[in-house]
Design an enzyme around this catalytic site. Sequence first.
Site, PDB file in Angstrom:
ATOM      1  N   ASN A  17      15.803  -9.314 -17.484  1.00  0.00           N
ATOM      2  CA  ASN A  17      15.320  -8.029 -18.000  1.00  0.00           C
ATOM      3  C   ASN A  17      14.810  -8.286 -19.415  1.00  0.00           C
ATOM      4  OD1 ASN A  17      14.941  -5.474 -18.990  1.00  0.00           O
ATOM      5  ND2 ASN A  17      17.104  -4.859 -18.859  1.00  0.00           N
ATOM      6  N   LYS A  19      13.386  -6.301 -21.352  1.00  0.00           N
ATOM      7  CA  LYS A  19      13.444  -5.102 -22.215  1.00  0.00           C
ATOM      8  C   LYS A  19      12.102  -4.951 -22.952  1.00  0.00           C
ATOM      9  CE  LYS A  19      18.389  -5.597 -22.197  1.00  0.00           C
ATOM     10  NZ  LYS A  19      19.684  -5.407 -22.832  1.00  0.00           N
ATOM     11  N   HIS A 104      19.560   1.647 -16.210  1.00  0.00           N
ATOM     12  CA  HIS A 104      20.105   0.740 -17.229  1.00  0.00           C
ATOM     13  C   HIS A 104      20.798   1.575 -18.309  1.00  0.00           C
ATOM     14  CE1 HIS A 104      20.386  -2.165 -20.451  1.00  0.00           C
ATOM     15  NE2 HIS A 104      20.246  -3.107 -19.531  1.00  0.00           N
ATOM     16  N   GLU A 106      20.787   1.414 -21.386  1.00  0.00           N
ATOM     17  CA  GLU A 106      19.927   1.785 -22.522  1.00  0.00           C
ATOM     18  C   GLU A 106      19.099   3.016 -22.183  1.00  0.00           C
ATOM     19  OE1 GLU A 106      18.207  -2.079 -23.131  1.00  0.00           O
ATOM     20  OE2 GLU A 106      20.165  -2.807 -23.783  1.00  0.00           O
ATOM     21  N   GLU A 174      27.057  -3.787 -15.509  1.00  0.00           N
ATOM     22  CA  GLU A 174      26.832  -4.203 -16.894  1.00  0.00           C
ATOM     23  C   GLU A 174      27.741  -3.403 -17.821  1.00  0.00           C
ATOM     24  OE1 GLU A 174      22.620  -6.094 -17.320  1.00  0.00           O
ATOM     25  OE2 GLU A 174      22.520  -3.978 -17.820  1.00  0.00           O
ATOM     26  N   GLY A 180      24.237  -7.657 -25.131  1.00  0.00           N
ATOM     27  CA  GLY A 180      23.670  -8.100 -26.397  1.00  0.00           C
ATOM     28  C   GLY A 180      24.696  -8.363 -27.487  1.00  0.00           C
ATOM     29  N   SER A 219      25.546 -10.379 -21.777  1.00  0.00           N
ATOM     30  CA  SER A 219      25.779 -11.640 -22.497  1.00  0.00           C
ATOM     31  C   SER A 219      25.947 -12.852 -21.577  1.00  0.00           C
ATOM     32  CB  SER A 219      26.981 -11.514 -23.454  1.00  0.00           C
ATOM     33  OG  SER A 219      26.700 -10.556 -24.468  1.00  0.00           O
TER      34      SER A 219
END
Length: 257
Positions: A17, A19, A104, A106, A174, A180, A219
């Site tokens: 991904n 992003k 996702h 985010e 996730e 991250g 990660s």
Amino acid sequence: MAATKKAPRVKALVAGNWKMNGLKASKKEVSGLARLLAKSKRVRCDVLVCPPATLIPLLKEEARGSKVAVGAQDCHAKVSGAHTGDISAEMLKDAGASYVIVGHSERRADHGETDAVVRAKAEAAHRAGLVAIVCVGETEAQRDARETLKVIRGQLKGSLPADATAKTTIVAYEPVWAIGTGRTPTAQDVAKVHAAIRGALVKRFGDEGAAMRILYGGSVKPSNAVELMGVENVNGALVGGASLKAEDFFGIISAYI
Ligand SMILES: O=C(CO)COP(=O)(O)O
């Protein structure tokens, strides 16, 4: 003697991904990845790159004839209409995508996407002939409150279409706090959550749920990929930062050599 049903063998998927990263010049990462995959004939997983939508046609062309599939990071639920700035699943398919990530964290956090919205997007993906990668995951506060399994089960119930099959749908776990941050759950914790996801999928979708891929994301790096990918019910990875460079991404894919 009673016949015991063996769990189906599920082909893993390692998905990148990107992003909001990548320009036209990033196509060299895809050709580099394709070269690395071509050199190593023993890779036993599917490979996917999900760039920003602007790059889908270019990367699809760059990946032609290779093992690399191209996907998108989000879609709108409708086919077309007055939705400024949005892109439909049909448009993504037309641009060359074969998968789309939906829900996702985010997008759930930054755009207020609810489970119902995520489910409508997954249904749109299916309508367009795209495989939906449906993301679930708990926040750090939810984890500290020991609500992880409750949160995940609720997200699965609300986000997965009723007619999801192993061919049309992939679940990505996730944990939000692992994205991250360089922090990952222990292999034991990943095993616990993935077992709970598998249980929920089998309960709702039967044999299809038993064969559905469940990816781990958060990660994932070349240095931890072998351990994480070796966990039961982990059928691949959804990779952010480490998918941007061909060598790093291939380092993760190498867990399946
Ligand atoms: O959000 C992710 C993939 O969708 C994970 O991101 P990182 O691999 O950068 O932690």
